[in-house]
Design a protein around this motif. Structure first.
Motif, mmCIF file in Angstrom:
data_model
loop_
_atom_site.group_PDB
_atom_site.id
_atom_site.type_symbol
_atom_site.label_atom_id
_atom_site.label_comp_id
_atom_site.label_asym_id
_atom_site.label_seq_id
_atom_site.Cartn_x
_atom_site.Cartn_y
_atom_site.Cartn_z
ATOM 1 N N PHE A 55 0.580 -1.059 -0.139
ATOM 2 C CA PHE A 55 -0.018 0.020 -0.063
ATOM 3 C C PHE A 55 0.940 1.334 -0.111
ATOM 4 C CE2 PHE A 55 -3.973 -1.871 2.376
ATOM 5 C CZ PHE A 55 -4.137 -2.706 1.366
ATOM 6 N N SER A 56 1.744 1.516 1.154
ATOM 7 C CA SER A 56 2.521 2.702 1.343
ATOM 8 C C SER A 56 3.607 2.853 0.188
ATOM 9 C CB SER A 56 3.076 2.681 2.514
ATOM 10 O OG SER A 56 2.370 2.644 3.615
ATOM 11 N N THR B 112 7.236 -2.024 3.226
ATOM 12 C CA THR B 112 6.675 -3.358 2.985
ATOM 13 C C THR B 112 6.869 -4.438 3.825
ATOM 14 O OG1 THR B 112 6.611 -2.602 0.856
ATOM 15 C CG2 THR B 112 5.391 -4.769 1.171
ATOM 16 N N PHE C 127 10.808 -4.544 7.449
ATOM 17 C CA PHE C 127 10.383 -3.905 6.116
ATOM 18 C C PHE C 127 11.369 -3.640 4.989
ATOM 19 C CE2 PHE C 127 9.406 0.232 8.643
ATOM 20 C CZ PHE C 127 10.726 0.675 8.215
ATOM 21 N N ALA D 193 7.410 2.606 16.522
ATOM 22 C CA ALA D 193 6.486 2.046 15.368
ATOM 23 C C ALA D 193 5.070 1.928 15.715
ATOM 24 C CB ALA D 193 7.057 0.691 15.003
ATOM 25 N N THR E 82 -1.202 6.408 11.398
ATOM 26 C CA THR E 82 -0.620 6.984 12.663
ATOM 27 C C THR E 82 -1.759 7.314 13.366
ATOM 28 O OG1 THR E 82 -0.766 9.287 11.715
ATOM 29 C CG2 THR E 82 1.140 8.218 10.856
ATOM 30 N N ILE F 183 -4.078 10.173 12.431
ATOM 31 C CA ILE F 183 -4.991 9.727 11.378
ATOM 32 C C ILE F 183 -5.876 8.883 12.193
ATOM 33 C CG2 ILE F 183 -5.368 8.031 9.457
ATOM 34 C CD1 ILE F 183 -3.842 10.781 8.629
ATOM 35 N N PHE G 123 -2.442 14.229 1.177
ATOM 36 C CA PHE G 123 -3.760 14.916 1.145
ATOM 37 C C PHE G 123 -3.714 16.231 0.312
ATOM 38 C CE2 PHE G 123 -3.972 12.460 4.904
ATOM 39 C CZ PHE G 123 -4.770 11.176 4.761
ATOM 40 N N GLY H 263 6.980 10.185 10.544
ATOM 41 C CA GLY H 263 6.101 9.042 9.949
ATOM 42 C C GLY H 263 7.025 7.889 9.846
ATOM 43 N N GLY H 264 6.707 6.695 8.707
ATOM 44 C CA GLY H 264 7.554 5.721 8.599
ATOM 45 C C GLY H 264 9.035 5.923 8.482
ATOM 46 N N ILE H 265 9.488 7.143 7.809
ATOM 47 C CA ILE H 265 10.809 7.294 7.392
ATOM 48 C C ILE H 265 11.614 7.798 8.790
ATOM 49 C CG2 ILE H 265 11.041 9.991 7.200
ATOM 50 C CD1 ILE H 265 12.297 9.102 4.379
HETATM 51 C C1 LIG Z 1 7.123 -0.885 11.551
HETATM 52 C C2 LIG Z 1 6.137 -0.445 10.370
HETATM 53 C C3 LIG Z 1 5.539 -1.647 9.372
HETATM 54 C C4 LIG Z 1 4.815 -1.058 8.204
HETATM 55 N N1 LIG Z 1 4.450 -2.016 7.322
HETATM 56 C C5 LIG Z 1 3.857 -1.555 6.230
HETATM 57 C C6 LIG Z 1 3.045 -2.567 5.490
HETATM 58 O O1 LIG Z 1 3.523 -3.808 5.421
HETATM 59 N N2 LIG Z 1 2.769 -2.242 4.142
HETATM 60 C C7 LIG Z 1 2.442 -0.992 3.863
HETATM 61 O O2 LIG Z 1 2.003 -0.610 2.969
HETATM 62 N N3 LIG Z 1 2.642 -0.010 4.784
HETATM 63 C C8 LIG Z 1 3.393 -0.344 6.025
HETATM 64 N N4 LIG Z 1 3.982 0.617 6.809
HETATM 65 C C9 LIG Z 1 3.610 2.206 6.611
HETATM 66 C C10 LIG Z 1 2.612 2.955 7.362
HETATM 67 O O3 LIG Z 1 1.305 2.339 7.091
HETATM 68 C C11 LIG Z 1 2.927 4.329 7.076
HETATM 69 O O4 LIG Z 1 4.313 4.682 7.629
HETATM 70 C C12 LIG Z 1 2.004 5.132 7.784
HETATM 71 O O5 LIG Z 1 0.741 4.967 7.183
HETATM 72 C C13 LIG Z 1 2.395 6.712 7.898
HETATM 73 O O6 LIG Z 1 2.719 7.301 6.394
HETATM 74 P P1 LIG Z 1 4.084 7.761 6.207
HETATM 75 O O7 LIG Z 1 4.956 7.042 6.434
HETATM 76 O O8 LIG Z 1 4.017 8.330 4.587
HETATM 77 O O9 LIG Z 1 3.930 9.248 7.001
HETATM 78 P P2 LIG Z 1 3.225 10.563 6.695
HETATM 79 O O10 LIG Z 1 1.651 10.149 5.954
HETATM 80 O O11 LIG Z 1 4.092 11.477 5.692
HETATM 81 O O12 LIG Z 1 2.930 11.391 7.968
HETATM 82 C C14 LIG Z 1 3.923 12.191 8.376
HETATM 83 C C15 LIG Z 1 3.337 12.870 9.731
HETATM 84 O O13 LIG Z 1 2.149 13.715 9.189
HETATM 85 C C16 LIG Z 1 1.089 13.549 9.924
HETATM 86 N N5 LIG Z 1 -0.327 13.472 9.110
HETATM 87 C C17 LIG Z 1 -0.243 12.992 7.822
HETATM 88 N N6 LIG Z 1 -1.506 13.349 7.458
HETATM 89 C C18 LIG Z 1 -2.005 14.053 8.460
HETATM 90 C C19 LIG Z 1 -3.607 14.540 8.854
HETATM 91 N N7 LIG Z 1 -4.506 14.647 7.507
HETATM 92 N N8 LIG Z 1 -3.662 15.304 9.805
HETATM 93 C C20 LIG Z 1 -2.929 15.368 10.719
HETATM 94 N N9 LIG Z 1 -1.645 14.716 10.774
HETATM 95 C C21 LIG Z 1 -1.225 14.165 9.392
HETATM 96 C C22 LIG Z 1 1.268 12.004 10.424
HETATM 97 O O14 LIG Z 1 0.313 11.627 11.443
HETATM 98 C C23 LIG Z 1 2.632 11.745 10.708
HETATM 99 O O15 LIG Z 1 2.936 12.405 11.906
HETATM 100 C C24 LIG Z 1 4.622 0.183 8.074
HETATM 101 C C25 LIG Z 1 5.334 1.324 8.891
HETATM 102 C C26 LIG Z 1 5.792 0.914 10.040
HETATM 103 C C27 LIG Z 1 6.602 2.014 10.921
#
Ligand SMILES: Cc1cc2nc3c(=O)[nH]c(=O)nc-3n(C[C@H](O)[C@H](O)[C@H](O)COP(=O)(O)OP(=O)(O)OC[C@H]3O[C@@H](n4cnc5c(N)ncnc54)[C@H](O)[C@@H]3O)c2cc1C
Lengths: 418, 376
Positions: A113-114, A145, A196, A375, A382, A385, B267, B336-338
């Motif tokens: 997804f991500s 992933t 991942f 994590a 998050t 969200i 978004f 976030g994830g990074i």
């Molecule tokens: C251990 C781990 C395992 C994972 N495994 C998978 C997997 O198997 N498959 C997969 O697809 N993904 C996976 N992920 C990814 C995970 O779903 C994303 O990291 C997460 O959804 C956040 O997205 P992002 O990293 O792009 O951060 P961003 O979306 O860039 O977020 C950065 C910051 O902005 C904030 N933010 C974003 N939008 C809003 C809003 N509308 N209002 C307020 N604040 C906001 C967030 O809360 C966060 O604090 C994994 C992540 C981790 C840490």
């Protein structure tokens, strides 16, 4: 419908286990038996390996498995999400091909997804899938992933129409991870593990029969997967720790935990290990410190009440009533619990909290809790969200004006990804 | 009390920041943190040859520049910001502090010029495996033997203890308890009977060692059986210096998280435009500014000889501990994830925040010390 009571279910599952459980069977052989019997996933439909048992009776079945020490179907990891999604949206062909092998553990899955540019905003995916001739051709990049390096199959969200609004141009596929167009590169995490990955899709192929639901319906299917992921993050979740008993099935389960389940090794730590709080408090003497006692008590109040909230949600589901708000809170509270537990664990460890590995408390478990807990508030959506979902969907508070869902997706501003 | 930095101090800070940005980028931090030693001679010599940093607070009479805690803390704040990997804190705050607070005139003449010039790497070994930061917990013993002493026992959590040339050791006379019978000794890093082992550390930018003493020959530093007061004073100074180092790290995290939020889109808009992100950033600014004020005030209190400085030092350390950790938690969350990856730098400060919170006692420990001073 037959009248299932706790007593009748208990008697029935116990009799079946006593007649069939044999630790000397091969793990897959045993799980196939289990799938055929309906006791592997008793809450599933009868047509697909289940018994349509109400959710409230599942703990009775689990208790009987524990009593005799029987191994269950493969439950942890993305395969659970894959199975739930396919069960809800898949074709009979997809159910036939994927459900059984997910339950036996023969197939391992990942969730694609991500992307580098879209995480919270999953629907902003820019990986593209195009129908060329009789095949879907996929190009793009996925990231974070989990388990992609072990996976046979991936749950793929990709854009199939750039002229439609963001959520309308997405489709959902099952992609074979073992093909030349798929390259998996592990990513190291701040806790030293590499569970991942980055996944590069370069003219990767998907057969037309592996499109899930219709073209353009990808968002609805994604929502199902995410809902199961977030539910699973509640405090009732437990991870297979393996058993130290002798027997071929146990041996093979231990091997499974060491290989395909290896990426999840640190997952108990990421939840904060509340189970270790009282033992560590006794061991370190923190139990006698009035200030620490208060902090420990606050955490236990939160974790117990969260557990009971999850049970309320389950009971509502079991009684066929619509879920109340309690069903949406589990993931958010699990972040609070994990953070508070990590803080307490390091605090109780005193100077030893500066150490790791064999020099440190519990051979590194405490340090691993500290570096893994971040994590919890990110993975699977998050905290921010989750709060938005609770506020807008549960509390019906007005949504923020949207800048990205009303125009064709190709005109929406987004990250420039190298 | 002074509530602002002078023009010279501001200039000193900006020179320092430029130097550290140049010499200690995170690429360099990552390279050094992976080594057992944790630092490198060339980088260490540059600190001293170009900026004279080890000499900052050593009086001119002993080869130093004779500045106060105000300037010393500017250096530490900037080092906390850049996560410089060097035995600077151990040498200039702990060892030099103990020598200045406890040593005789002759000992200062003999030991401090080497520290001021950067030739001597030194540390203070006081804490033991019990993890207690209090002098009274000392069990390592010192027995007179001719003109010198023999040390037996162990020390743990010793900052840069495996690489120091000179180790100041807190020990007690056999049969004594509490704060009585405590003395400081100096021991050579390569002394016979001393075995040193680098501990496996959670924060690889801060190296710690365990030391075993078996009949190690040692020289008395200062007066026998009178180390408790100078030790406590040294710990007060260490708490203030560490608080300043910590606010430097916290501010860096806050700024990096803000820059990321401004750039990252989700978004269809920068995540910085979401109100929850704005509130988090506003809270971070508030907390970091409060912690900076407390740290700066405590440094000034040391320079002014304020009678209340022990309480102020604890206040600053408690405030910095809570703030640094909370800022680090927010910073990862904002990324976030990074933010959870090894390649992103945020975790380096996240781990430093925890090791700093714990070092010399956590926030509750220091809140209690502060209350003991003020509730009496
Ligand atoms: C251990 C781990 C395992 C994972 N495994 C998978 C997997 O198997 N498959 C997969 O697809 N993904 C996976 N992920 C990814 C995970 O779903 C994303 O990291 C997460 O959804 C956040 O997205 P992002 O990293 O792009 O951060 P961003 O979306 O860039 O977020 C950065 C910051 O902005 C904030 N933010 C974003 N939008 C809003 C809003 N509308 N209002 C307020 N604040 C906001 C967030 O809360 C966060 O604090 C994994 C992540 C981790 C840490």
């Amino acid at each position: 419908m037959s009248e299932n009571t706790e007593a009748s279910v208990r008697a029935e599952v116990r009799a079946w286990l006593e007649a069939n459980w044999n630790p000397e069977l091969g793990l897959v052989e045993w799980r196939n038996k289990l799938v055929d019997s309906g006791w592997g996933v008793p809450h599933w439909p009868k047509a697909w390996y289940g018994r349509e048992l109400s959710a409230g009776l599942i703990p009775v079945v689990d208790e009987e498995f524990q009593r005799i020490g029987a191994i269950g179907v493969a439950k942890a990891g993305i395969r659970t999400l894959a199975a739930a999604t396919i069960l809800a949206h898949g074709t009979d062909l997809q159910k036939e091909k994927f459900l059984r092998r997910s339950l036996t553990g023969e197939d391992t899955w990942c969730q694609l997804f991500s992307e580098p540019g879209s995480g919270s905003d999953v629907a902003g995916a820019v990986t593209r899938a195009e129908l060329r001739g009789n095949q879907w051709v996929v190009n793009g990049q996925k990231v974070w992933t989990t388990s992609a390096h072990h996976a046979h199959w991936g749950l793929l969200l990709a854009r199939t129409d750039w002229d439609k609004a963001k959520h309308k141009g997405l489709s959902y596929f099952i992609i074979d991870m073992h093909q030349p167009g798929v390259t998996v590169q592990p990513l190291r995490q701040m806790n030293g593990h590499a569970s991942f990955n980055q996944v590069f899709l370069t003219d990767a192929l998907v057969q037309p029969e592996f499109l899930v639901a219709d073209v353009g319906d990808g968002w609805a299917v994604t929502t199902t997967t995410l809902m199961h992921e977030r539910r699973g993050a509640d405090s009732l979740r437990s991870w297979a720790m393996g058993s130290d008993r002798p027997g071929r099935a146990y041996d093979e389960e231990r091997a499974e935990i060491a290989t395909t389940m290896e990426p999840y090794k640190w997952y108990p730590q990421r939840a904060g290990r509340v189970d270790l709080i009282l033992p560590r408090a006794r061991e370190t003497g923190a139990i006698d410190d009035p200030v620490m006692r208060q902090e420990i008590a606050k955490l236990l109040v939160m974790s117990k009440s969260a557990e009971w909230t999850a049970r309320r949600a389950r009971t509502a589901q079991e009684q066929g009533r619509p879920q109340g708000p309690e069903g949406s809170l589990g993931k958010l509270v699990s972040s609070y619990i994990a953070r508070a537990a990590a803080r307490l664990h390091t605090q109780m460890s005193g100077a030893n909290a500066m150490l790791t590995g064999e020099d440190s408390p519990m051979g590194g478990v405490i340090a691993e809790i500290f570096v893994s807990v971040p994590a919890t508030s990110i993975a699977g959506g998050t905290d921010e969200i989750q709060r938005n979902i609770i506020a807008e969907r549960v509390l019906k508070m007005p949504r923020e004006p949207s800048v990205d869902t009303i125009k064709p997706f190709r005109d929406v501003p987004r990250n420039v990804v190298a | 009390m002074k509530f602002s930095f002078s023009g010279e101090q501001e200039e000193f800070r900006s020179n320092l920041r430029r130097f550290l940005t140049d010499r200690a980028p995170t690429k360099e931090v990552r390279r050094l943190m992976e080594t057992d030693v944790g630092w490198e001679g060339a980088g260490w010599r540059a600190l001293n040859a170009e900026l004279g940093l080890t000499a900052v607070r050593i009086p001119e009479a002993y080869g130093g520049h004779g500045f106060g805690f105000g300037e010393h803390c500017i250096v530490l704040e900037e080092m906390g910001r850049s996560l410089l990997c060097a035995p600077y804190f151990a040498t200039t705050v702990l060892a030099a502090g103990a020598i200045l607070n406890a040593g005789t005139e002759g000992q200062k003449q003999a030991l401090l010029p080497g520290i001021a010039s950067g030739d001597t790497i030194a540390t203070l070994a006081s804490t033991e495996a019990s993890g207690s930061w209090e002098a009274a917990a000392t069990t390592l013993t010192a027995t007179p033997s001719g003109a010198s002493y023999r040390l037996n026992g162990h020390k743990s959590f010793v900052l840069d203890g495996h690489t120091a040339d000179l180790i100041v050791v807190l020990a007690r006379a056999p049969g004594t308890t509490g704060e009585a019978g405590l003395s400081f000794f100096t021991v050579a890093g390569h002394a016979a009977g001393l075995s040193r082992r680098a501990l496996k550390v959670m924060d690889p930018t801060r190296k710690l060692a365990r030391l075993e003493f078996q009949d190690v020959e040692a020289s008395l530093l200062g007066e026998a059986d009178a180390a408790a007061a100078p030790f406590n004073r040294t710990m007060t100074e260490a708490a203030v210096c560490l608080a300043n180092e910590m606010v430097g790290g916290a501010e860096r995290l806050r700024e990096d998280a803000l820059a990321y939020a401004m750039m990252r889109m989700q978004f269809g808009r920068p995540i910085a435009s979401f109100q929850s992100m704005k509130h988090k950033q506003a809270d971070m600014l508030l907390e970091v500014e409060l912690a900076k004020s407390a740290a700066y005030y405590a440094a000034a209190a040391l320079d002014d000889g304020d009678a209340d400085v022990a309480a102020t030092a604890s206040l600053a350390k408690a405030c910095a501990s809570d703030t640094y950790m909370q800022t680090a938690i927010h910073a990862i969350q904002i990324h976030g994830g990074i933010g959870f990856t090894w390649d992103n730098d945020t975790h380096l400060w996240f781990k430093r925040a925890k090791s700093s919170e714990v070092l010399f006692g956590d926030a509750s420990h220091h809140r209690e010390l502060m209350m003991r001073n003020w509730a009496a």
